[in-house]
Structures are given as C-alpha cells and as structure tokens.
Design a protein around this motif. Sequence first.
Motif, PDB file in Angstrom:
ATOM      1  N   THR A   1     -11.155  10.535  -3.138  1.00 41.73           N
ATOM      2  CA  THR A   1     -10.037   9.795  -3.723  1.00 41.73           C
ATOM      3  C   THR A   1      -9.897   8.401  -3.119  1.00 41.73           C
ATOM      4  O   THR A   1      -9.108   7.596  -3.604  1.00 41.73           O
ATOM      5  CB  THR A   1      -8.712  10.558  -3.507  1.00 41.73           C
ATOM      6  OG1 THR A   1      -8.512  10.799  -2.113  1.00 41.73           O
ATOM      7  CG2 THR A   1      -8.730  11.888  -4.258  1.00 41.73           C
ATOM      8  N   ASP A   2     -10.651   8.140  -2.070  1.00 44.42           N
ATOM      9  CA  ASP A   2     -10.589   6.833  -1.410  1.00 44.42           C
ATOM     10  C   ASP A   2     -11.987   6.516  -0.904  1.00 44.42           C
ATOM     11  O   ASP A   2     -12.331   6.815   0.237  1.00 44.42           O
ATOM     12  CB  ASP A   2      -9.580   6.872  -0.259  1.00 44.42           C
ATOM     13  CG  ASP A   2      -9.378   5.506   0.390  1.00 44.42           C
ATOM     14  OD1 ASP A   2      -9.279   4.518  -0.343  1.00 44.42           O
ATOM     15  OD2 ASP A   2      -9.314   5.450   1.638  1.00 44.42           O
TER      16      ASP A   2
ATOM     17  N   TRP B   1       1.200   7.040  -6.415  1.00 43.97           N
ATOM     18  CA  TRP B   1       0.085   7.984  -6.574  1.00 43.97           C
ATOM     19  C   TRP B   1       0.560   9.419  -6.371  1.00 43.97           C
ATOM     20  O   TRP B   1       0.209  10.323  -7.155  1.00 43.97           O
ATOM     21  CB  TRP B   1      -1.012   7.641  -5.579  1.00 43.97           C
ATOM     22  CG  TRP B   1      -2.306   8.354  -5.807  1.00 43.97           C
ATOM     23  CD1 TRP B   1      -3.389   7.905  -6.491  1.00 43.97           C
ATOM     24  CD2 TRP B   1      -2.665   9.676  -5.335  1.00 43.97           C
ATOM     25  NE1 TRP B   1      -4.406   8.844  -6.492  1.00 43.97           N
ATOM     26  CE2 TRP B   1      -3.978   9.944  -5.788  1.00 43.97           C
ATOM     27  CE3 TRP B   1      -1.995  10.652  -4.583  1.00 43.97           C
ATOM     28  CZ2 TRP B   1      -4.638  11.138  -5.515  1.00 43.97           C
ATOM     29  CZ3 TRP B   1      -2.655  11.856  -4.308  1.00 43.97           C
ATOM     30  CH2 TRP B   1      -3.950  12.074  -4.766  1.00 43.97           C
ATOM     31  N   ASP B   2       1.351   9.647  -5.338  1.00 45.98           N
ATOM     32  CA  ASP B   2       1.877  10.988  -5.071  1.00 45.98           C
ATOM     33  C   ASP B   2       2.732  11.480  -6.230  1.00 45.98           C
ATOM     34  O   ASP B   2       2.642  12.650  -6.639  1.00 45.98           O
ATOM     35  CB  ASP B   2       2.703  10.986  -3.787  1.00 45.98           C
ATOM     36  CG  ASP B   2       1.844  10.835  -2.544  1.00 45.98           C
ATOM     37  OD1 ASP B   2       0.607  10.895  -2.666  1.00 45.98           O
ATOM     38  OD2 ASP B   2       2.411  10.638  -1.454  1.00 45.98           O
TER      39      ASP B   2
ATOM     40  N   TYR C   1       2.251   1.763  -3.383  1.00 47.09           N
ATOM     41  CA  TYR C   1       1.204   2.206  -4.305  1.00 47.09           C
ATOM     42  C   TYR C   1       0.903   3.687  -4.099  1.00 47.09           C
ATOM     43  O   TYR C   1       0.778   4.444  -5.063  1.00 47.09           O
ATOM     44  CB  TYR C   1      -0.065   1.373  -4.100  1.00 47.09           C
ATOM     45  CG  TYR C   1      -1.184   1.779  -5.020  1.00 47.09           C
ATOM     46  CD1 TYR C   1      -1.279   1.265  -6.305  1.00 47.09           C
ATOM     47  CD2 TYR C   1      -2.156   2.701  -4.609  1.00 47.09           C
ATOM     48  CE1 TYR C   1      -2.295   1.647  -7.163  1.00 47.09           C
ATOM     49  CE2 TYR C   1      -3.173   3.096  -5.457  1.00 47.09           C
ATOM     50  CZ  TYR C   1      -3.242   2.559  -6.730  1.00 47.09           C
ATOM     51  OH  TYR C   1      -4.242   2.963  -7.581  1.00 47.09           O
ATOM     52  N   HIS C   2       0.781   4.107  -2.847  1.00 51.31           N
ATOM     53  CA  HIS C   2       0.493   5.511  -2.566  1.00 51.31           C
ATOM     54  C   HIS C   2       1.669   6.414  -2.917  1.00 51.31           C
ATOM     55  O   HIS C   2       1.469   7.581  -3.283  1.00 51.31           O
ATOM     56  CB  HIS C   2       0.115   5.680  -1.095  1.00 51.31           C
ATOM     57  CG  HIS C   2      -1.263   5.202  -0.782  1.00 51.31           C
ATOM     58  ND1 HIS C   2      -1.715   4.993   0.501  1.00 51.31           N
ATOM     59  CD2 HIS C   2      -2.304   4.875  -1.592  1.00 51.31           C
ATOM     60  CE1 HIS C   2      -2.969   4.566   0.468  1.00 51.31           C
ATOM     61  NE2 HIS C   2      -3.338   4.491  -0.791  1.00 51.31           N
TER      62      HIS C   2
ATOM     63  N   MET D   1       0.829  -1.206   0.000  1.00 53.05           N
ATOM     64  CA  MET D   1       0.000   0.000   0.000  1.00 53.05           C
ATOM     65  C   MET D   1       0.863   1.256   0.000  1.00 53.05           C
ATOM     66  O   MET D   1       0.580   2.228  -0.716  1.00 53.05           O
ATOM     67  CB  MET D   1      -0.922  -0.001   1.206  1.00 53.05           C
ATOM     68  CG  MET D   1      -1.838   1.205   1.305  1.00 53.05           C
ATOM     69  SD  MET D   1      -2.431   1.483   3.000  1.00 53.05           S
ATOM     70  CE  MET D   1      -0.899   1.927   3.822  1.00 53.05           C
TER      71      MET D   1
ATOM     72  N   GLN E   1       1.309   8.717   4.528  1.00 49.96           N
ATOM     73  CA  GLN E   1       1.207   9.696   3.445  1.00 49.96           C
ATOM     74  C   GLN E   1       1.950  10.991   3.759  1.00 49.96           C
ATOM     75  O   GLN E   1       2.688  11.497   2.905  1.00 49.96           O
ATOM     76  CB  GLN E   1      -0.255   9.971   3.120  1.00 49.96           C
ATOM     77  CG  GLN E   1      -0.865   8.989   2.122  1.00 49.96           C
ATOM     78  CD  GLN E   1      -0.345   9.210   0.698  1.00 49.96           C
ATOM     79  OE1 GLN E   1       0.825   9.475   0.467  1.00 49.96           O
ATOM     80  NE2 GLN E   1      -1.232   9.083  -0.265  1.00 49.96           N
TER      81      GLN E   1
ATOM     82  N   GLN F   1      -3.929  -2.167  -6.896  1.00 46.73           N
ATOM     83  CA  GLN F   1      -4.705  -1.430  -5.904  1.00 46.73           C
ATOM     84  C   GLN F   1      -5.795  -2.306  -5.297  1.00 46.73           C
ATOM     85  O   GLN F   1      -6.016  -2.299  -4.079  1.00 46.73           O
ATOM     86  CB  GLN F   1      -5.309  -0.183  -6.563  1.00 46.73           C
ATOM     87  CG  GLN F   1      -6.060   0.717  -5.602  1.00 46.73           C
ATOM     88  CD  GLN F   1      -7.561   0.458  -5.609  1.00 46.73           C
ATOM     89  OE1 GLN F   1      -8.086  -0.242  -6.466  1.00 46.73           O
ATOM     90  NE2 GLN F   1      -8.240   1.021  -4.622  1.00 46.73           N
TER      91      GLN F   1
ATOM     92  N   TYR G   1      -0.640   3.565   8.924  1.00 48.25           N
ATOM     93  CA  TYR G   1      -1.551   4.039   7.882  1.00 48.25           C
ATOM     94  C   TYR G   1      -1.783   5.541   8.014  1.00 48.25           C
ATOM     95  O   TYR G   1      -1.808   6.271   7.018  1.00 48.25           O
ATOM     96  CB  TYR G   1      -2.883   3.298   7.963  1.00 48.25           C
ATOM     97  CG  TYR G   1      -3.844   3.686   6.866  1.00 48.25           C
ATOM     98  CD1 TYR G   1      -3.873   2.994   5.664  1.00 48.25           C
ATOM     99  CD2 TYR G   1      -4.712   4.777   7.028  1.00 48.25           C
ATOM    100  CE1 TYR G   1      -4.748   3.365   4.646  1.00 48.25           C
ATOM    101  CE2 TYR G   1      -5.579   5.148   6.020  1.00 48.25           C
ATOM    102  CZ  TYR G   1      -5.596   4.446   4.836  1.00 48.25           C
ATOM    103  OH  TYR G   1      -6.441   4.824   3.827  1.00 48.25           O
TER     104      TYR G   1
END
Length: 273
Positions: A183-184, A31-32, A27-28, A24, A257, A53, A253
């Motif tokens: 977005t989620d 995304w960034d 993946y994020h 995850m 980010q 995803q 989590y």
Amino acid sequence: MDLERKKHRYEALDSIRGAVLISMILYHACWDLVYIFEKDFGWYQGHGAYIWQQSICWTFILLSGFCWSLGKEPVRRGIIVFMAGAVVSLVTIIFMPEDRVIFGVLTLIGSCMLLMVPIKKVLEKVDAGWGFFFSILLFVLTRNVNKGYLGFEGWNLIRIPEVLYRGNIMTFLGFAEPDFFSTDYFSLMPWFFLFLSGYFLYCMIGGNIYRRDTVSEICDKQEKKNKKQIMDRYLTKGWKPLSFLGKNSLIIYLIHQPVIYGIFVLLDRFSLL
C-alpha cells in the motif's frame, strides 16, 4: 561540513517538513475512512487526491535529499530511518496483511541516505547545476518504471523488458514483480533521483562548491561564505509549531496511523463517524 552550520538548525526547513507532515496525516486519515471504515468519498479516488498524495511524497523525498548534507553521522541516521521502515513493514505484515507496507517511504529514504555515503566523493566533483538538471531528468524518465515503462505519468516512452521484473531485489530497485503488493511502495528508481535532486539543490543554494581544480581557493571560500549568508537569511526562521513537528517527524510518522485509527474506532463506537 562547516562547523558554523552545525550550530543551528534551519527552522524554515523544519517548518516545511511539519506542514507536509500535517498534510500527510490528513491524507492518511481520509485513507482510513475510505478503505477501513468504508466511507464513500468519491473524490478520494480522483485525480485531485492523487496530486495531493504526490505533493506529499515529492516534498518529503526532495527535502530529505536537500537536508542530507546538513546532518551529522549519515550512516547512523540512515540505519535508523531504514530500520523504522522495517518496523512499519513487520507490523503491517503481522497485523494488517491486506494493507501491508513493503518497501515503503521510510525504507526508501533510509536506503537513499546510506547510498549517498559511498558515492559522496563522486558527487562532490559534479557541478551542482548540471547534477540537479540530470537528476530531475532521470526522475522524469524513470517515473513509470514500476509500470514497465520509461516515461512520466501518462507518457510512456519505452517499454522495459519483462525479464527484469522478477524477485525482491529487482522490486526494491523499481522493477516490481507481477504479484507484488504494497500500500506504500517507493522503489529506489525513480525516487532516488528525486532525493539526489534535493542534494544538488542544496549544493546550488547554500552547500559547498567543488571546483578546486578550476577556481582558486580564495574564490571558493568567498562563494561558500556568500551561500551560507543566503541560507542564514532565508532559512533560519520558521513557525515554531510546525518546526516542532518537523524536528520530530520520524516518531510522528511512526505513531500517526495507530493514533488516527484509534480515534476513528472510538468515534465509530459512539456512532460519530
């Protein structure tokens, strides 16, 4: 819940959660790079990235349902996870409104954990095998409910009346109103059925069995003991680094980010991106 089961954690489950957590984070990070730092990763908009995803969220939600019976104080845990989701929503709405998260995965998992409490007695009367089968079936049939259909991915079976797609409550349930954006977005349908599949999977593999009306108590206890031996044999051992991540998955989590974004800002400032 057996007292013996509370004395230790199943490290293998924490290791699986830790491995998915790493997936995850990667993946994020992509995304960034694509949506914030405007890097050209054409593959990231492709089918392979979508499967990546989906593998993350499917595993997290299924595993959350599997582990629901293993934890203590389900109401307290559910509230904590739900409020963590509320914090994510509030922060993104204030600081990143264009990338806001409303009804995200933490809100979903917290809601599922709380919803399980009042229906637990009913679920205990359901045969685990049939419960797992119908939960998976309902998940497949409602997978496209956000898009206005009953069906799964590219297969649309029945169109759902548009009148249902109005308001925040219906959006939370799965009937996303036309102007809704997140977005989620993980609505109660179809994802609660995947969570429920995890719950019944646990009952099939190592959980309590609920057939006291048709099976003698002695046989019931013996089968319960056999299931616990299977769980202890295959799930007590894990890889400690991954287990550590899995045990601290909620806090990781919440912070991953901002940490990723901060690292990329520094790299970009020094022209290393």
